[in-house]
Design a protein around this motif. Structure first.
Motif, short mmCIF file in Angstrom:
data_model
loop_
_atom_site.label_atom_id
_atom_site.label_comp_id
_atom_site.label_asym_id
_atom_site.label_seq_id
_atom_site.Cartn_x
_atom_site.Cartn_y
_atom_site.Cartn_z
N ALA A 1 2.72 4.72 0.03
CA ALA A 1 2.35 6.06 0.49
C ALA A 1 3.64 6.82 0.79
O ALA A 1 4.64 6.23 1.16
N SER B 1 0.54 2.47 5.32
CA SER B 1 -0.76 3.14 5.25
C SER B 1 -1.92 2.21 5.51
O SER B 1 -3.05 2.67 5.71
N THR C 1 0.59 5.98 12.82
CA THR C 1 1.20 5.91 11.49
C THR C 1 1.09 7.23 10.75
O THR C 1 2.05 7.68 10.10
N GLU C 2 -0.05 7.87 10.83
CA GLU C 2 -0.25 9.15 10.15
C GLU C 2 0.76 10.18 10.64
O GLU C 2 1.39 10.88 9.83
N CYS D 1 7.06 1.60 6.11
CA CYS D 1 5.99 2.61 6.10
C CYS D 1 5.60 3.00 4.68
O CYS D 1 4.41 3.09 4.36
N THR D 2 6.58 3.26 3.84
CA THR D 2 6.28 3.74 2.49
C THR D 2 5.67 2.65 1.61
O THR D 2 5.02 2.96 0.61
N ARG E 1 0.87 -1.18 0.00
CA ARG E 1 0.00 0.00 0.00
C ARG E 1 0.90 1.23 0.00
O ARG E 1 1.08 1.88 1.03
N GLN F 1 3.80 11.45 8.13
CA GLN F 1 3.66 12.84 7.68
C GLN F 1 4.73 13.76 8.27
O GLN F 1 5.14 14.73 7.64
#
Length: 733
Positions: free
Chosen positions: A26, A233, A319-320, A228-229, A24, A324
């Motif tokens: 992100a 997400s 995670t957000e 994470c990337t 996924r 970010q």
């Protein structure tokens, strides 16, 4: 045996569709230290969601400032009986720096002591939901660690979590990821074998995944960022562990619930207990961390509140907020001060708080465990890397928008290593003062007219009183921890009575005092090596046995012994009295070699364990999770005695197929992209090889580790003949 079972299967398969779930993708943008990203700091979701009580900061930091001001004034008065000399001003400056450092820890300890006493009578209220519904990814990064340790821990925690939440079915919210950065091909194949075993043993009762990166860019922080990337997400939170971490299910679930209940929480850090120490040094560390650590940790949590810190593991992160706001920049220049940030955790916490999320320390939440280095030498190796990472924070301190508490955390990390050179300079300056008074003839009458001579005198009574105050401040957290322990009837009973506890406390103080000057010189050496431009590298940690050959111990501590002899001789030149005063700091240096070997010995550590000295409640009455993990590790260790190797991959197509299934699916090379040196060397060696045997003999560990993650090179290697036969030689001739 697992080995035999696997090889007798005609087509071994990995349970589950893949070693990793569907990606996924992100973005996780790199954050600037010179400006804030658009939209930051965010507005809090709830009223006061990221607001802390100013009164608590005033009480702790204000008290530390007042205490430091008093001590500095007293030191100035010690020297002000006569005219203050430049050397005395230097001593005063060094004393001020060191005292401010310990005064803040002392005042934080006072707050922690009061909070822990209050907790005995008033149960703290926590905000959490009743049932967790968020998706949580539990990450276990590993780098050249023992696979039996890592995979048995994941299995134990996953099964215990399922049992703990069988009524609420909350175990379905958690997915387990072993994120490998291993470069050693032998360990990499052992990890794959352990993962295959883990999937077989769990039999679908938990979602467990495995990924090994081909190139460990940015080390642990890069490992987590890669996850994470590509997959992050899909999950609301990330619970980050370390290779030696264990967490009880109630701790895991409560962390997830607290994160879900607080929409402004960006990170919640637990305070891990140290466990499974076998050597004397490891037992010292876990005893101190168990009974003195909570005083400091609870005090820190009490006054920093929503501007807490991150220690790299045993913490849950939204995670957000992480993706970010916490993308780490690459510092300009070369290591040790430039390049990727080594001590990423402090910086990530500061960036998350800068973006408008809270960072909290869950000092009230038990059930979080980790291990510690088994020897002084292993501590030195670990601290060398931490020292470089913390000194890099001098480049982060001026970053725009950081909360002042976040900057204070960074300063604390920096001072945890710079304090050693400052203490050494203070000792040397005091020694010079004594030698100056002894050997340099004072100038009683100066050029200026005076009826009375200027005597070089000090206020000795005030100096002695200040020394006692300083020692009280320095040992304050130990005193508070001792009082809490001795007044806790349950712990007193579990640990065998107050007499045994006091023996353990005195033993910890004695051995820690002997080790302290050695660590001071180790930290001084690390600081000077970093200032001179030497990079620390990234060596895997030893976890269990701390023993080394005597030749290695002598070599590692030769300069510490020499420093102790020189300092002792300098003190003797002044007087036997000064030598006696300095002896507590010198004895450890004089006996550094046998002390290092003694404290690293498992045999010595087990003797103290048999006598129930330096014991902790987790050792006397081990939590179920620790016993289950130990049993599971024994089973994994037995199953992994014979591990897969490259030759077996080449000879067994079904094993190669399984390896390809587990392998990271990231493309090995992007056309037109940058060609790495490792990739070029490996390709040339594979393409030029005539036989598999010749190629295996020509590859080093790093190259073999790279090829194991490259399907194209492996397939080319597979097509090569195993070796040159006699018929091949005849045809060549």
């Amino acid at each position: 045996m697992l080995q035999d079972n696997l090889l007798t299967e005609t087509a071994p398969k990995l349970q589950g569709d893949s070693a990793m779930p569907p990606e996924r993708p992100a973005p996780m943008p790199e954050q600037s230290l010179k400006s804030l990203s658009v939209g930051f700091p965010r507005q809090s979701t709830t009223a006061g969601g990221v607001t802390s009580k100013v009164s608590r900061r005033v009480m702790v930091v204000g008290s530390a400032l007042l205490l430091s001001t008093f001590a500095i004034y007293e030191m100035l008065q010690v020297f002000s009986v006569a005219a203050v000399t430049p050397l005395e001003y230097l001593v005063l400056l060094l004393f001020a720096i060191n005292f401010c450092w310990i005064a803040l820890a002392f005042c934080s300890g006072v707050a922690g002591f009061v909070a822990l006493i209050k907790r005995r009578f008033v149960k703290a209220k926590t905000q959490s939901v009743k049932v967790l519904t968020d998706n949580v990814a539990i990450l276990m990064p590993t780098y050249n660690e023992q696979p039996d340790r890592v995979f048995s821990a994941v299995e134990t925690m996953a099964l215990d979590l399922r049992e703990y939440t069988k009524d609420t079915q909350e175990f379905q919210c958690f997915s387990w990821f072993i994120l490998s950065d291993t470069t050693d091909p032998t360990i990499a194949l052992a990890e794959e074998q352990a993962f295959w075993l883990l999937r077989k043993r769990l039999d679908g009762r938990a979602n467990v995944y495995y990924r090994r990166r081909r190139k460990n860019t940015a080390r642990k922080s890069g490992n987590v960022e890669d996850f994470c990337t590509r997959w992050g997400s899909a999950y609301t939170s990330l619970l980050v562990l370390d290779a030696d971490s264990l967490m009880q299910s109630q701790c895991i679930v409560e962390l997830g619930r607290r994160m879900q209940a607080d929409p402004d929480a960006g990170l919640i850090q637990t305070i891990p207990y140290l466990v499974k120490g076998v050597t004397l040094l490891a037992r010292l560390q876990q005893f101190a961390a168990r009974f003195y650590g909570p005083v400091i940790g609870t005090g820190l949590a009490w006054w920093v509140q929503k501007e807490g810190n991150f220690w790299g593991h045993n913490a849950i992160i939204r995670t957000e907020a992480f993706m970010q706001a916490a993308g780490l920049p690459v510092l300009k220049g070369k290591p040790p001060f430039g390049g990727h940030i080594l001590s990423h955790d402090f910086v990530e916490a500061a960036l998350i708080r800068r973006a408008g999320w809270s960072v909290k320390i869950a000092a009230d939440l038990p059930g979080s465990f980790e291990e510690c280095p088994p020897s002084i030498i292993d501590m030195a190796v670990r601290d060398r890397r931490w020292c470089q990472g913390n000194l890099q924070h001098t480049r982060v301190l001026p970053a725009k928008g950081l909360h002042w508490i976040s900057r204070l955390h960074l300063v604390t990390g920096i001072m945890s290593y710079l304090s050693s050179p400052f203490w050494l300079l203070l000792i040397l300056s005091g020694l010079l003062l004594a030698l100056q008074a002894h050997y340099i003839r004072p100038e009683y009458f100066t050029d200026q007219f005076s009826l009375f001579p200027k005597w070089p005198v000090m206020d000795s009574d005030r100096a002695l009183r200040l020394f006692y105050i300083t020692m009280g401040i320095l040992f304050g957290p130990k005193i508070f921890g001792t009082l809490l322990l001795l007044t806790d009837r349950q712990y007193v009973s579990v640990l065998g009575g107050r007499l045994r506890i006091m023996t353990s406390i005195l033993l910890e103080i004695l051995v820690s005092a002997l080790i302290a000057p050695i660590m001071m010189f180790i930290h001084c050496g690390a600081v000077f090596a970093i200032i001179s431009g030497k990079d620390s590298g990234w060596a895997p940690q030893r976890r269990d046995d701390g023993s080394l050959p005597w030749s290695d111990v002598i070599y590692r501590h030769r300069y510490h012994v020499l420093a102790g002899i020189l300092l002792g001789y300098a003190a003797y030149l002044d007087s036997w009295t000064l030598l006696a005063w300095m002896s507590p700091a010198l004895i450890g240096l004089w006996i550094a070699i046998p002390l290092s070997a003694f404290t690293a010995s498992q045999k010595v550590g087990k003797w103290f364990m048999a006598k129930h000295l330096l014991a902790t409640p987790e050792e006397v009455e081990p939590p179920k999770i620790l016993l289950a993990a130990a049993n599971a590790r024994d089973e994994y260790e037995a199953s992994l005695k014979e591990i897969w190797n490259v030759r077996m991959l080449l000879d067994k197509p079904e094993l190669m197929e399984l390896h390809m299934q587990i392998m990271d699916k990231l493309p090995t090379h992007v056309p037109g992209g940058k060609i790495e040196s490792m990739d070029a060397i490996a390709r040339v060696k594979v393409q030029e090889a005539q036989t598999q045997d010749a190629l295996l003999a020509n590859l080093d560990n790093k190259e073999m580790g790279y090829i194991l993650g490259n399907p194209l090179l492996l397939q080319t290697m597979q097509r090569l003949p195993k070796s040159i036969t006699e018929s091949d030689l005849v045809s060549i001739c």
